[in-house]
Design a protein around this motif. Structure first.
Motif, PDB file in Angstrom:
ATOM      1  N   GLY A 176       1.025  -0.676  -0.067  1.00  0.00           N
ATOM      2  CA  GLY A 176       0.133   0.200  -0.234  1.00  0.00           C
ATOM      3  C   GLY A 176       0.526   1.731  -0.200  1.00  0.00           C
ATOM      4  N   LYS A 177       1.696   0.759  -0.645  1.00  0.00           N
ATOM      5  CA  LYS A 177       3.072   2.338  -0.034  1.00  0.00           C
ATOM      6  C   LYS A 177       2.409   3.456  -1.376  1.00  0.00           C
ATOM      7  N   THR A 178       2.144   3.520  -2.727  1.00  0.00           N
ATOM      8  CA  THR A 178       1.803   4.043  -3.580  1.00  0.00           C
ATOM      9  C   THR A 178       0.411   4.939  -2.877  1.00  0.00           C
ATOM     10  N   SER A 179       0.009   3.782  -3.094  1.00  0.00           N
ATOM     11  CA  SER A 179      -1.735   4.986  -2.203  1.00  0.00           C
ATOM     12  C   SER A 179      -1.700   5.669  -0.626  1.00  0.00           C
ATOM     13  N   LEU A 180      -0.189   5.282   0.323  1.00  0.00           N
ATOM     14  CA  LEU A 180      -0.037   6.356   1.022  1.00  0.00           C
ATOM     15  C   LEU A 180       0.345   7.261   0.987  1.00  0.00           C
ATOM     16  N   VAL A 181       1.324   6.929  -0.148  1.00  0.00           N
ATOM     17  CA  VAL A 181       2.280   8.381  -0.540  1.00  0.00           C
ATOM     18  C   VAL A 181       1.530   9.592  -1.186  1.00  0.00           C
ATOM     19  N   LYS A 182       0.302   8.598  -2.252  1.00  0.00           N
ATOM     20  CA  LYS A 182      -0.025   9.482  -2.559  1.00  0.00           C
ATOM     21  C   LYS A 182      -0.843  10.470  -1.780  1.00  0.00           C
ATOM     22  N   ALA A 183      -2.408   9.956  -0.997  1.00  0.00           N
ATOM     23  CA  ALA A 183      -2.888  10.723  -0.014  1.00  0.00           C
ATOM     24  C   ALA A 183      -2.246  11.846   0.677  1.00  0.00           C
ATOM     25  N   LEU A 184      -0.366  11.221   1.686  1.00  0.00           N
ATOM     26  CA  LEU A 184      -0.097  12.043   1.945  1.00  0.00           C
ATOM     27  C   LEU A 184       0.333  13.455   1.530  1.00  0.00           C
ATOM     28  N   LEU A 185       0.851  13.488  -0.052  1.00  0.00           N
ATOM     29  CA  LEU A 185       0.790  14.374  -0.781  1.00  0.00           C
ATOM     30  C   LEU A 185      -0.757  15.538  -0.906  1.00  0.00           C
ATOM     31  N   LYS A 186      -0.821  14.895  -0.916  1.00  0.00           N
ATOM     32  CA  LYS A 186      -2.789  15.878  -0.702  1.00  0.00           C
ATOM     33  C   LYS A 186      -2.767  15.817   0.489  1.00  0.00           C
ATOM     34  N   LEU A 187      -2.246  15.501   1.623  1.00  0.00           N
ATOM     35  CA  LEU A 187      -2.664  16.041   2.992  1.00  0.00           C
ATOM     36  C   LEU A 187      -1.186  17.467   3.322  1.00  0.00           C
ATOM     37  N   ASP A 188      -0.154  17.268   2.687  1.00  0.00           N
ATOM     38  CA  ASP A 188       0.762  18.766   2.438  1.00  0.00           C
ATOM     39  C   ASP A 188       1.545  18.740   2.234  1.00  0.00           C
ATOM     40  N   SER A 189       1.591  20.261   1.740  1.00  0.00           N
ATOM     41  CA  SER A 189       2.484  20.331   0.278  1.00  0.00           C
ATOM     42  C   SER A 189       3.446  21.228   0.565  1.00  0.00           C
ATOM     43  N   ALA A 190       4.057  20.443   1.733  1.00  0.00           N
ATOM     44  CA  ALA A 190       5.400  20.680   1.280  1.00  0.00           C
ATOM     45  C   ALA A 190       6.767  19.518   1.234  1.00  0.00           C
ATOM     46  N   ILE A 191       5.686  18.697   0.884  1.00  0.00           N
ATOM     47  CA  ILE A 191       6.186  17.506   0.264  1.00  0.00           C
ATOM     48  C   ILE A 191       6.207  17.073  -0.839  1.00  0.00           C
ATOM     49  N   ARG A 192       7.167  16.559  -1.373  1.00  0.00           N
ATOM     50  CA  ARG A 192       7.496  16.413  -3.288  1.00  0.00           C
ATOM     51  C   ARG A 192       7.815  14.833  -2.951  1.00  0.00           C
ATOM     52  N   VAL A 193       7.406  14.397  -3.858  1.00  0.00           N
ATOM     53  CA  VAL A 193       8.324  12.671  -4.693  1.00  0.00           C
ATOM     54  C   VAL A 193       9.091  12.737  -5.734  1.00  0.00           C
ATOM     55  N   SER A 194       9.946  12.547  -4.897  1.00  0.00           N
ATOM     56  CA  SER A 194      11.405  12.327  -6.532  1.00  0.00           C
ATOM     57  C   SER A 194      11.140  11.740  -7.669  1.00  0.00           C
TER      58      SER A 194
END
Length: 205
Positions: free
Chosen positions: A17-35
């Motif tokens: 479930g890593k991909t789903s968690l990271v996508k949800a995290l990015l919606k919560l926090d605008s100060a995070i980006r994925v390489s």
């Protein structure tokens, strides 16, 4: 002044479930980006260059290796994948937290180059649930799922190398726990001292 961002590695076996968690995290926090990784594999339908991956030729990739462009890179099924060192450092200098979604081998490469990296491993609540999630995708035949399960056990054996471990049983709880790692890191004394230098000087005058 900008306080530097933190580099995070997030690893997990396929189906955790890593991909789903990271996508949800990015919606919560605008100060995070994925390489966005560079890769030599061709784009799949719907994939956008520069958004899903940076698509390059084998010769371009090899030249980037020679020039020391990558923080880490690996070859998977005859295609190469790599993380841009320049892009990551630029984001961190701007105060952005950066996530690398890479495996444990890539994590070892990055830790050698970036000493202040934090790493998070996401685990399923059981092997049975992991297998059900892989089957639920409806994309792979039974022998491929068996191979993925075998690989997953090997990957999961490396969890002690990581700073944080999250069990993705309840998605919302796992997301809260994942976000809390980022929040806690930003509240460290040395970070807050930089961020609120003026306020702290005033309070203590």
């Amino acid at each position: 002044m900008n306080t530097p961002g933190t580099l995070y590695i997030i690893s997990a076996p396929s189906g955790a479930g890593k991909t789903s968690l990271v996508k949800a995290l990015l919606k919560l926090d605008s100060a995070i980006r994925v390489s966005v990784s560079h890769t030599t594999r061709p784009a799949r339908p719907g994939e956008v260059d520069g958004q899903d991956y940076n698509f390059v030729t084998h010769s371009q990739f090899d030249q980037m290796i020679d020039e020391g462009h990558f923080l880490e890179y690996a070859e998977v099924f005859e295609n190469k994948y790599g993380t841009s060192q320049t892009w990551v450092k630029e984001q961190l200098e701007q105060g952005v937290d950066v996530i690398l979604e890479i495996d444990w081998q890539g994590a070892q490469q990055v830790r050698r180059l970036m000493k202040n990296t934090l790493s998070i491993f996401i685990l399923p609540p059981s092997k049975k649930v992991l297998e059900e999630r892989l089957q639920g995708r409806g994309q792979d035949p039974a022998e491929v799922i068996a191979l993925r399960m075998s690989k997953a056990v090997d990957e999961m054996s490396h969890y002690p190398e990581f700073d944080y471990v999250i069990i993705n049983d309840n998605f919302d709880q796992a997301l809260t726990e994942l976000h809390s790692v980022f929040i806690a890191r930003r509240l460290r004394q040395e970070v807050q001292q930089l961020r609120y230098e003026g306020l702290l000087t005033e309070l203590l005058s």
